[in-house]
Design a protein around this motif. Structure first.
Motif, mmCIF file in Angstrom:
data_model
loop_
_atom_site.group_PDB
_atom_site.id
_atom_site.type_symbol
_atom_site.label_atom_id
_atom_site.label_comp_id
_atom_site.label_asym_id
_atom_site.label_seq_id
_atom_site.Cartn_x
_atom_site.Cartn_y
_atom_site.Cartn_z
ATOM 1 N N ILE A 140 0.827 -1.205 0.000
ATOM 2 C CA ILE A 140 0.000 0.000 0.000
ATOM 3 C C ILE A 140 0.861 1.255 0.000
ATOM 4 O O ILE A 140 0.471 2.299 -0.552
ATOM 5 C CB ILE A 140 -0.954 -0.010 1.223
ATOM 6 N N ASP A 141 2.063 1.166 0.569
ATOM 7 C CA ASP A 141 2.987 2.304 0.585
ATOM 8 C C ASP A 141 3.323 2.765 -0.832
ATOM 9 O O ASP A 141 3.611 3.947 -1.053
ATOM 10 C CB ASP A 141 4.274 1.929 1.315
ATOM 11 N N SER A 142 3.301 1.831 -1.793
ATOM 12 C CA SER A 142 3.650 2.150 -3.181
ATOM 13 C C SER A 142 2.682 3.155 -3.790
ATOM 14 O O SER A 142 3.044 3.856 -4.746
ATOM 15 C CB SER A 142 3.643 0.868 -4.022
ATOM 16 N N ILE A 143 1.475 3.240 -3.243
ATOM 17 C CA ILE A 143 0.497 4.216 -3.724
ATOM 18 C C ILE A 143 0.825 5.612 -3.204
ATOM 19 O O ILE A 143 0.661 6.621 -3.909
ATOM 20 C CB ILE A 143 -0.928 3.818 -3.284
ATOM 21 N N THR A 144 1.316 5.689 -1.991
ATOM 22 C CA THR A 144 1.557 6.987 -1.358
ATOM 23 C C THR A 144 2.844 7.661 -1.820
ATOM 24 O O THR A 144 2.933 8.893 -1.808
ATOM 25 C CB THR A 144 1.596 6.837 0.172
ATOM 26 N N VAL A 145 3.829 6.878 -2.226
ATOM 27 C CA VAL A 145 5.124 7.452 -2.601
ATOM 28 C C VAL A 145 5.009 8.423 -3.776
ATOM 29 O O VAL A 145 5.500 9.564 -3.685
ATOM 30 C CB VAL A 145 6.149 6.336 -2.886
ATOM 31 N N PRO A 146 4.401 8.040 -4.903
ATOM 32 C CA PRO A 146 4.297 9.019 -5.996
ATOM 33 C C PRO A 146 3.459 10.236 -5.633
ATOM 34 O O PRO A 146 3.747 11.342 -6.113
ATOM 35 C CB PRO A 146 3.648 8.201 -7.137
ATOM 36 N N LEU A 147 2.444 10.074 -4.790
ATOM 37 C CA LEU A 147 1.668 11.227 -4.347
ATOM 38 C C LEU A 147 2.546 12.203 -3.565
ATOM 39 O O LEU A 147 2.462 13.427 -3.747
ATOM 40 C CB LEU A 147 0.489 10.777 -3.476
ATOM 41 N N ALA A 148 3.407 11.660 -2.696
ATOM 42 C CA ALA A 148 4.304 12.505 -1.906
ATOM 43 C C ALA A 148 5.344 13.182 -2.791
ATOM 44 O O ALA A 148 5.686 14.356 -2.577
ATOM 45 C CB ALA A 148 4.988 11.666 -0.829
ATOM 46 N N HIS A 158 2.291 25.460 -6.096
ATOM 47 C CA HIS A 158 0.900 25.024 -5.896
ATOM 48 C C HIS A 158 0.743 24.391 -4.510
ATOM 49 O O HIS A 158 0.514 23.187 -4.395
ATOM 50 C CB HIS A 158 0.492 24.033 -6.989
ATOM 51 N N PRO A 159 0.871 25.181 -3.454
ATOM 52 C CA PRO A 159 0.833 24.619 -2.095
ATOM 53 C C PRO A 159 -0.495 23.957 -1.746
ATOM 54 O O PRO A 159 -0.521 22.993 -0.989
ATOM 55 C CB PRO A 159 1.107 25.830 -1.199
ATOM 56 N N ARG A 160 -1.601 24.465 -2.293
ATOM 57 C CA ARG A 160 -2.894 23.857 -1.981
ATOM 58 C C ARG A 160 -3.019 22.467 -2.599
ATOM 59 O O ARG A 160 -3.543 21.540 -1.962
ATOM 60 C CB ARG A 160 -4.028 24.760 -2.458
ATOM 61 N N LEU A 161 -2.537 22.330 -3.822
ATOM 62 C CA LEU A 161 -2.521 21.005 -4.443
ATOM 63 C C LEU A 161 -1.624 20.059 -3.645
ATOM 64 O O LEU A 161 -1.978 18.899 -3.412
ATOM 65 C CB LEU A 161 -2.022 21.102 -5.887
ATOM 66 N N ALA A 162 -0.478 20.569 -3.217
ATOM 67 C CA ALA A 162 0.436 19.754 -2.412
ATOM 68 C C ALA A 162 -0.229 19.315 -1.116
ATOM 69 O O ALA A 162 -0.119 18.151 -0.707
ATOM 70 C CB ALA A 162 1.718 20.525 -2.113
ATOM 71 N N GLY A 163 -0.929 20.244 -0.457
ATOM 72 C CA GLY A 163 -1.619 19.904 0.783
ATOM 73 C C GLY A 163 -2.693 18.862 0.574
ATOM 74 O O GLY A 163 -2.865 17.951 1.399
ATOM 75 N N THR A 164 -3.413 18.964 -0.526
ATOM 76 C CA THR A 164 -4.457 17.982 -0.825
ATOM 77 C C THR A 164 -3.863 16.600 -1.056
ATOM 78 O O THR A 164 -4.358 15.596 -0.517
ATOM 79 C CB THR A 164 -5.252 18.420 -2.068
ATOM 80 N N LEU A 165 -2.813 16.537 -1.858
ATOM 81 C CA LEU A 165 -2.178 15.246 -2.165
ATOM 82 C C LEU A 165 -1.586 14.606 -0.915
ATOM 83 O O LEU A 165 -1.715 13.389 -0.699
ATOM 84 C CB LEU A 165 -1.091 15.435 -3.220
ATOM 85 N N LEU A 166 -0.935 15.412 -0.094
ATOM 86 C CA LEU A 166 -0.317 14.860 1.110
ATOM 87 C C LEU A 166 -1.361 14.411 2.123
ATOM 88 O O LEU A 166 -1.177 13.395 2.803
ATOM 89 C CB LEU A 166 0.616 15.895 1.741
ATOM 90 N N ALA A 167 -2.470 15.144 2.221
ATOM 91 C CA ALA A 167 -3.533 14.723 3.127
ATOM 92 C C ALA A 167 -4.146 13.405 2.654
ATOM 93 O O ALA A 167 -4.388 12.495 3.454
ATOM 94 C CB ALA A 167 -4.611 15.800 3.217
ATOM 95 N N LEU A 168 -4.386 13.303 1.357
ATOM 96 C CA LEU A 168 -4.917 12.052 0.807
ATOM 97 C C LEU A 168 -3.955 10.902 1.067
ATOM 98 O O LEU A 168 -4.371 9.811 1.485
ATOM 99 C CB LEU A 168 -5.156 12.209 -0.695
ATOM 100 N N ALA A 169 -2.663 11.145 0.824
ATOM 101 C CA ALA A 169 -1.663 10.100 1.059
ATOM 102 C C ALA A 169 -1.625 9.682 2.525
ATOM 103 O O ALA A 169 -1.470 8.501 2.851
ATOM 104 C CB ALA A 169 -0.283 10.586 0.609
ATOM 105 N N THR A 170 -1.780 10.660 3.427
ATOM 106 C CA THR A 170 -1.768 10.357 4.861
ATOM 107 C C THR A 170 -2.972 9.522 5.258
ATOM 108 O O THR A 170 -2.881 8.676 6.156
ATOM 109 C CB THR A 170 -1.732 11.669 5.672
ATOM 110 N N TRP A 171 -4.105 9.743 4.594
ATOM 111 C CA TRP A 171 -5.300 8.944 4.873
ATOM 112 C C TRP A 171 -5.252 7.576 4.197
ATOM 113 O O TRP A 171 -6.163 6.771 4.342
ATOM 114 C CB TRP A 171 -6.558 9.703 4.466
ATOM 115 N N ILE A 172 -4.172 7.329 3.463
ATOM 116 C CA ILE A 172 -3.921 5.991 2.920
ATOM 117 C C ILE A 172 -2.910 5.267 3.794
ATOM 118 O O ILE A 172 -3.086 4.109 4.152
ATOM 119 C CB ILE A 172 -3.416 6.079 1.464
#
Length: 432
Positions: A140-148, A158-172
């Motif tokens: 499952i970690d393999s999904i979060t790495v490219p998002l990070a 694009h800090p807002r996009l970064a925040g969205t992606l990192l929050a999604l990754a954290t919820w994974i």
């Protein structure tokens, strides 16, 4: 060599590595290595993730919604997505999903200009993926790495996009929270990150609540707290050596509740229990060092890469779990460091590669020897864990030095020095 030629070479190597590792994961005919052979490199995907999805589709309850689960709720997204081509193709679909996400991150990394630093970072990531082996794609970690990776590369513009992606990754998988913490400390756009993360988290919480899972929204926290000490965790090294030397006071066993191998021995439950608060204290200490550096005027370009690396490695080093896929967490902060700092990041890049190689030596091919506490495998794992400590030390020193340099520059040049350094950092970040 032209930018186009460099790009073709990188993409060719990317495809070669992913196809090769996918072949290993799915099975190498005549070798006994593959999905149902030595080490089960795709075992979590086809034997655990797929079973969870099939049970949910059969009406036996959705993990994280109808009961406590080991992962945050958004982890359901890739697990169900991998069922798109049917249960018989679950493993292959998973590998294709990870490859597509990695390709998207690689495209963002190379960018339109394909600067030498970005190309170097791309080659390093491909080499790291090959060095770590099939586990790079099969968890499952393999999904979060490219998002990070994408989040860190776009955070300046694009800090807002970064925040969205990192929050999604954290919820994974929770580990990207360390990167969020580093950005909040180092970046002047921290509130854009925080607000975007909170909005994303609120949306996920509302969806889970609407599905009837509010009671288990944070169930993964309790699940992790109840775990024992996994054999690959750095803190388990002492118990592995006791077992390897035949002391009789320590042993390896399989936990049917958490589906992993753990150690038992003198005071092991106490060690496992204190690691969580110790990890929190250690992370707070690293964060404080970063905060001091920022307060002294250190620019984000110098602070963020090593601070993100330090916080991520802290989660790896002071953890009751030490699964081989955790090594993939190193990719995002190291890639950012190479892109922003170039050759100054050669040392951590090489150490991370060595950590990947040592991890691959243990898993999946020789994992059975580790389960028997073979002294050679225990020694390899011990050296790998020491690699974490060296990485952490390097990163902390790099953050502290950035603060000292900024403080010295301000003392010599006056109060405007800090402003000029911040302007310079934004310029360098945008250029690369």
């Amino acid at each position: 060599m032209s930018a186009v030629s460099r790009s073709i070479g990188v993409w060719g190597a990317f495809v070669l590595v992913h196809v090769s590792l996918g072949w290993i994961c799915l099975g190498m005919p005549g070798t006994g290595i593959g999905a149902y052979a030595i080490g089960l490199p795709l075992g979590d995907v086809t034997l655990v993730y797929q079973r969870w999805v099939e049970q949910a589709l059969a009406g036996d309850g959705i993990p994280g919604i109808d009961g406590r689960w080991v992962y945050p709720a958004a982890a359901l997204l890739p697990l169900f997505a991998a069922m798109a081509a049917g249960p018989e193709n679950y493993g292959l679909t998973w590998l294709l999903l990870v490859t597509v996400l990695n390709a998207a991150a690689l495209a963002v990394l190379l960018g339109r200009h394909r600067s030498p630093r970005r190309v170097a970072a791309a080659w390093w990531w491909i080499a790291f993926t090959a060095a770590l082996g099939p586990i790079s794609l099969a968890r499952i970690d393999s999904i979060t790495v490219p998002l990070a990776i994408i989040a860190l590369l776009v955070v300046a513009k694009h800090p807002r996009l970064a925040g969205t992606l990192l929050a999604l990754a954290t919820w994974i998988k929770v580990w990207p929270a360390a990167i969020i913490a580093a950005i909040v400390i180092a970046s002047r756009r921290r509130w854009d990150i925080v607000v975007a993360g909170l909005v994303t988290s609120a949306v996920i919480a509302l969806i889970v609540t609407a599905a009837g899972g509010s009671e288990f929204l944070f169930g993964f926290v309790a699940e992790q707290a109840d775990r024992g000490l996994q054999i690959e965790a750095p803190a388990a090294s002492w118990y592995l050596w006791l077992a390897a030397l035949g002391s009789g006071s320590s042993a390896i066993y399989y936990s049917t509740e958490i589906l992993t191998f753990q150690v038992q021995g003198p005071n092991v439950d106490t060690v496992a229990a204190i690691l969580t608060p110790v990890s929190a204290v250690a992370a707070a200490g690293v964060a404080l060092i970063g905060l001091v550096a920022v307060r002294r005027g250190a620019p984000v370009v110098q602070v963020l890469p090593p601070l993100a690396l330090a916080l991520v490695v802290t989660l790896m080093l002071v953890n009751k779990v030490g699964s081989p896929q955790f090594v993939t967490w190193l990719v995002a902060p190291v890639v950012l460091g190479i892109v922003w700092r170039g050759r100054r990041y050669l040392v951590p890049a090489l150490i991370a590669l060595a950590v990947a190689v040592l991890t691959h030596l243990v898993y999946p091919y020789l994992y059975g020897h580790l389960l028997r506490a073979d002294p050679v495998l225990v020694a390899i794992l011990t050296v790998r864990n020491l690699g974490y400590a060296v990485l952490l030390g390097w990163a902390i020193v790099a953050v502290a030095q950035a603060g000292r340099r900024a403080s010295g520059s301000r003392a010599v040049s006056g109060p405007t020095a800090g402003v000029s350094m911040e302007t310079q950092s934004r310029s360098e970040t945008a250029h690369h």
